[in-house]
Design a protein around this motif. Structure first.
Motif, PDB file in Angstrom:
ATOM      1  N   ALA A 106       0.852  -1.189   0.000  1.00 20.02           N
ATOM      2  CA  ALA A 106       0.000   0.000   0.000  1.00 20.02           C
ATOM      3  C   ALA A 106       0.883   1.233   0.000  1.00 20.02           C
ATOM      4  N   VAL A 107       0.388   2.275  -0.645  1.00 17.28           N
ATOM      5  CA  VAL A 107       1.012   3.600  -0.603  1.00 17.28           C
ATOM      6  C   VAL A 107       0.018   4.531   0.072  1.00 17.28           C
ATOM      7  N   ALA A 108       0.423   5.133   1.175  1.00 17.64           N
ATOM      8  CA  ALA A 108      -0.467   6.005   1.943  1.00 17.64           C
ATOM      9  C   ALA A 108      -0.111   7.460   1.681  1.00 17.64           C
ATOM     10  N   VAL A 109      -1.110   8.238   1.281  1.00 13.82           N
ATOM     11  CA  VAL A 109      -0.931   9.661   1.027  1.00 13.82           C
ATOM     12  C   VAL A 109      -1.862  10.437   1.946  1.00 13.82           C
ATOM     13  N   LEU A 110      -1.715  11.755   1.948  1.00 16.42           N
ATOM     14  CA  LEU A 110      -2.342  12.551   2.998  1.00 16.42           C
ATOM     15  C   LEU A 110      -3.710  13.112   2.648  1.00 16.42           C
ATOM     16  N   THR A 111      -3.983  13.300   1.374  1.00 13.89           N
ATOM     17  CA  THR A 111      -5.243  13.938   0.990  1.00 13.89           C
ATOM     18  C   THR A 111      -5.852  13.229  -0.214  1.00 13.89           C
ATOM     19  N   ARG A 112      -7.118  13.503  -0.438  1.00 12.06           N
ATOM     20  CA  ARG A 112      -7.798  12.949  -1.610  1.00 12.06           C
ATOM     21  C   ARG A 112      -7.145  13.456  -2.898  1.00 12.06           C
ATOM     22  N   THR A 113      -6.704  14.700  -2.902  1.00 13.33           N
ATOM     23  CA  THR A 113      -6.007  15.232  -4.073  1.00 13.33           C
ATOM     24  C   THR A 113      -4.743  14.441  -4.350  1.00 13.33           C
ATOM     25  N   ASN A 114      -3.948  14.179  -3.302  1.00 14.12           N
ATOM     26  CA  ASN A 114      -2.749  13.365  -3.454  1.00 14.12           C
ATOM     27  C   ASN A 114      -3.104  11.983  -3.982  1.00 14.12           C
ATOM     28  N   GLN A 115      -4.176  11.398  -3.461  1.00 14.39           N
ATOM     29  CA  GLN A 115      -4.568  10.049  -3.861  1.00 14.39           C
ATOM     30  C   GLN A 115      -4.835   9.979  -5.358  1.00 14.39           C
ATOM     31  N   LEU A 116      -5.524  10.968  -5.888  1.00 19.18           N
ATOM     32  CA  LEU A 116      -5.827  10.975  -7.315  1.00 19.18           C
ATOM     33  C   LEU A 116      -4.552  11.113  -8.147  1.00 19.18           C
ATOM     34  N   GLU A 117      -3.613  11.941  -7.671  1.00 19.54           N
ATOM     35  CA  GLU A 117      -2.338  12.109  -8.374  1.00 19.54           C
ATOM     36  C   GLU A 117      -1.558  10.791  -8.452  1.00 19.54           C
ATOM     37  N   TYR A 118      -1.422  10.147  -7.300  1.00 19.00           N
ATOM     38  CA  TYR A 118      -0.649   8.914  -7.245  1.00 19.00           C
ATOM     39  C   TYR A 118      -1.358   7.777  -7.975  1.00 19.00           C
ATOM     40  N   GLN A 119      -2.687   7.756  -7.910  1.00 17.04           N
ATOM     41  CA  GLN A 119      -3.419   6.689  -8.588  1.00 17.04           C
ATOM     42  C   GLN A 119      -3.265   6.793 -10.090  1.00 17.04           C
ATOM     43  N   GLU A 120      -3.181   8.006 -10.610  1.00 13.56           N
ATOM     44  CA  GLU A 120      -2.984   8.178 -12.054  1.00 13.56           C
ATOM     45  C   GLU A 120      -1.620   7.641 -12.481  1.00 13.56           C
ATOM     46  N   LEU A 121      -0.600   7.865 -11.653  1.00 16.66           N
ATOM     47  CA  LEU A 121       0.737   7.367 -11.967  1.00 16.66           C
ATOM     48  C   LEU A 121       0.858   5.872 -11.739  1.00 16.66           C
ATOM     49  N   LEU A 122       0.132   5.358 -10.741  1.00  8.75           N
ATOM     50  CA  LEU A 122       0.248   3.955 -10.322  1.00  8.75           C
ATOM     51  C   LEU A 122      -1.135   3.294 -10.359  1.00  8.75           C
ATOM     52  N   PRO A 123      -1.709   3.087 -11.544  1.00 13.36           N
ATOM     53  CA  PRO A 123      -3.103   2.638 -11.633  1.00 13.36           C
ATOM     54  C   PRO A 123      -3.360   1.259 -11.035  1.00 13.36           C
ATOM     55  N   LYS A 124      -2.338   0.419 -10.902  1.00 18.90           N
ATOM     56  CA  LYS A 124      -2.534  -0.923 -10.374  1.00 18.90           C
ATOM     57  C   LYS A 124      -2.191  -1.026  -8.886  1.00 18.90           C
ATOM     58  N   SER A 125      -1.798   0.073  -8.269  1.00 19.01           N
ATOM     59  CA  SER A 125      -1.364   0.044  -6.877  1.00 19.01           C
ATOM     60  C   SER A 125      -2.495   0.400  -5.930  1.00 19.01           C
ATOM     61  N   LYS A 126      -2.356  -0.053  -4.697  1.00 18.93           N
ATOM     62  CA  LYS A 126      -3.318   0.305  -3.648  1.00 18.93           C
ATOM     63  C   LYS A 126      -2.884   1.642  -3.059  1.00 18.93           C
ATOM     64  N   ILE A 127      -3.601   2.698  -3.373  1.00 17.73           N
ATOM     65  CA  ILE A 127      -3.308   4.041  -2.866  1.00 17.73           C
ATOM     66  C   ILE A 127      -4.408   4.409  -1.881  1.00 17.73           C
ATOM     67  N   VAL A 128      -4.038   4.694  -0.647  1.00 21.46           N
ATOM     68  CA  VAL A 128      -5.018   5.048   0.376  1.00 21.46           C
ATOM     69  C   VAL A 128      -4.742   6.459   0.875  1.00 21.46           C
ATOM     70  N   SER A 129      -5.783   7.158   1.219  1.00 20.87           N
ATOM     71  CA  SER A 129      -5.663   8.509   1.770  1.00 20.87           C
ATOM     72  C   SER A 129      -5.945   8.466   3.259  1.00 20.87           C
ATOM     73  N   ILE A 130      -4.914   8.734   4.055  1.00 20.00           N
ATOM     74  CA  ILE A 130      -5.045   8.804   5.509  1.00 20.00           C
ATOM     75  C   ILE A 130      -4.333  10.070   5.972  1.00 20.00           C
ATOM     76  N   PRO A 131      -5.031  11.006   6.547  1.00 20.28           N
ATOM     77  CA  PRO A 131      -4.351  12.234   6.980  1.00 20.28           C
ATOM     78  C   PRO A 131      -3.482  11.982   8.193  1.00 20.28           C
ATOM     79  N   ASN A 132      -2.530  12.867   8.396  1.00 15.81           N
ATOM     80  CA  ASN A 132      -1.806  12.848   9.656  1.00 15.81           C
ATOM     81  C   ASN A 132      -2.727  13.325  10.773  1.00 15.81           C
ATOM     82  N   ALA A 133      -2.450  12.858  11.971  1.00 21.72           N
ATOM     83  CA  ALA A 133      -3.253  13.262  13.128  1.00 21.72           C
ATOM     84  C   ALA A 133      -2.508  14.317  13.934  1.00 21.72           C
ATOM     85  N   VAL A 134      -3.244  15.263  14.477  1.00 26.10           N
ATOM     86  CA  VAL A 134      -2.655  16.178  15.456  1.00 26.10           C
ATOM     87  C   VAL A 134      -2.386  15.392  16.734  1.00 26.10           C
ATOM     88  N   HIS A 135      -1.483  15.886  17.542  1.00 30.47           N
ATOM     89  CA  HIS A 135      -1.169  15.135  18.757  1.00 30.47           C
ATOM     90  C   HIS A 135      -2.271  15.239  19.794  1.00 30.47           C
TER      91      HIS A 135
END
Length: 386
Positions: free
Chosen positions: A163-192
């Protein structure tokens, strides 16, 4: 679950370091077996609190002997230099000794989940990690912020990850276009911590924070704030952080005669207190992944004024509700928006309350289950396929 986080420098400062440590702390509190592996060590102790049950180890201790390492760098680049490509923002860390230590470490793993946290480490993991290891790449930057040399290697090797984890839905779409067969998930960072002391909007202080590097755009913020001071001389700007552009930024402050209004505050361990004591947070970055200090400022009920840079601010803020977005790199527009909020306390209170509410989407109890679910899914997938 056994989870290993491989970081470049767990002893340093920065948003990625803080958020990865927060994640490791949350995973160990949830009962998992967690280790942070720092590729290098250049300080005596970590700058962020690490839970006592999280194991911390180092591959290359550079508290002494960094000069000898650096003397070998050019020869290493000629002989090898292919694992960490040109254009990686931290390429200078990867001397022969360091790069070999990372390759040997990941190749020696045989089980558990390995989470790598920047392109250099991701690429080594993709090419060298041992069989039986669940590989997860974390990306803390938007794809288009990287030079072509990095994007090319990402496209070539990232499909090897579970899996490749990115921070935003925008990032997810970017990475998915480059890596169409990969599992791209969007998980934001958490504040402490999501429930923080709120600003009372009593102090005429604007805060910014980040490394003093071109990415953060403080060279644009300083002249913008000078325009604010011309109409609101009681207001002050405090910029927290250190970095290689400190001398240039200090010179710009002097050139504009802003010594009494703009201060480079250096590093602080009391940023939460500084945010609570201020009234506005400003983000002047040229690009971001997910601007965590901005979100932490929102937990203190601070309204945000930000460049609408790629990516992050628009993924978090609702323009006109909890912040104001202005065209990227437009210092005059930034000045207009800052003047708008500093002149209206009632609006700052309303926007700050909305910001605090929006920040709860980044609370640990919201974000960390996303990671647990992902890890559980990947582990079960491994068991099914075994």
């Amino acid at each position: 679950m056994k989870i290993r986080y491989l970081m470049l420098h767990a002893y340093g400062m920065g948003g990625t370091i803080r958020t990865v440590i927060n994640q490791a702390n949350a995973m160990v509190k949830a009962g998992h077996d967690v280790e942070i592996v720092s590729v290098v060590r250049r300080r005596g102790k970590p700058q962020f609190a690490i839970h006592p049950s999280v194991r911390l180890s180092t591959l290359v201790d550079q508290r002494e002997g960094r000069q000898a390492d650096s003397l070998r760098r050019k020869a290493w680049r000629r002989v090898r230099g292919k694992m960490v490509p040109r254009g990686e923002f931290a390429a200078d860390y990867f001397t022969e000794r360091v790069e070999k230590a990372v390759m040997d470490y990941v190749a020696g793993l045989t089980d558990g989940i390995l989470v790598t946290t920047r392109p250099a480490l991701n690429l080594i993991s993709a090419r060298r990690a041992g069989k039986g290891v669940i590989r997860v790449a974390q990306e803390h930057m938007n794809l288009n912020a990287y030079p072509e040399t990095i994007r090319r290697e990402i496209g070539r090797y990232y499909d090897r990850f579970d899996a490749v984890a990115v921070l935003t839905r925008t990032n997810q779409l970017e990475y998915q276009e480059l890596l169409p067969k990969s599992k791209i998930v969007s998980i934001p960072n958490a504040v402490h911590k999501a429930d923080q002391r709120h600003s009372r909007q009593d102090n005429p202080i604007v805060v910014a924070a980040g490394r003093l590097v071109p990415q953060k755009g403080f060279d644009l913020l300083i002249p913008a704030f000078a325009q604010v001071v011309a109409e609101h001389p009681e207001w002050r700007l405090r910029i927290f952080g250190t970095g290689p552009r400190q001398a240039q930024l200090s010179a710009k402050i002097d050139e504009l005669g802003m010594q009494d209004h703009i201060a480079l505050m250096g590093r602080t361990e009391r940023l939460d207190e500084e945010l609570a004591a201020s009234s506005v947070y400003v983000l002047s970055s040229r690009f971001e992944g997910l601007p965590m200090v901005m979100i932490e400022a929102m937990t203190h009920a601070l309204p945000i004024v930000a460049f609408d840079c790629p990516t992050g601010p628009r993924d978090v803020l609702t323009d006109g509700v909890d912040g104001i977005l202005v065209p990227p790199r437009d210092a005059d527009a930034l000045a207009v928006a800052l003047r708008e909020v500093v002149s209206d306390r009632r609006r700052r209170l309303e926007m700050g309350a909305a910001a605090a509410a929006a920040a709860h989407a980044y609370a640990p109890d919201v974000v960390m289950p996303m990671w647990e679910n992902l890890f559980t899914e990947l582990l079960h997938g491994e068991q099914v396929n075994a």
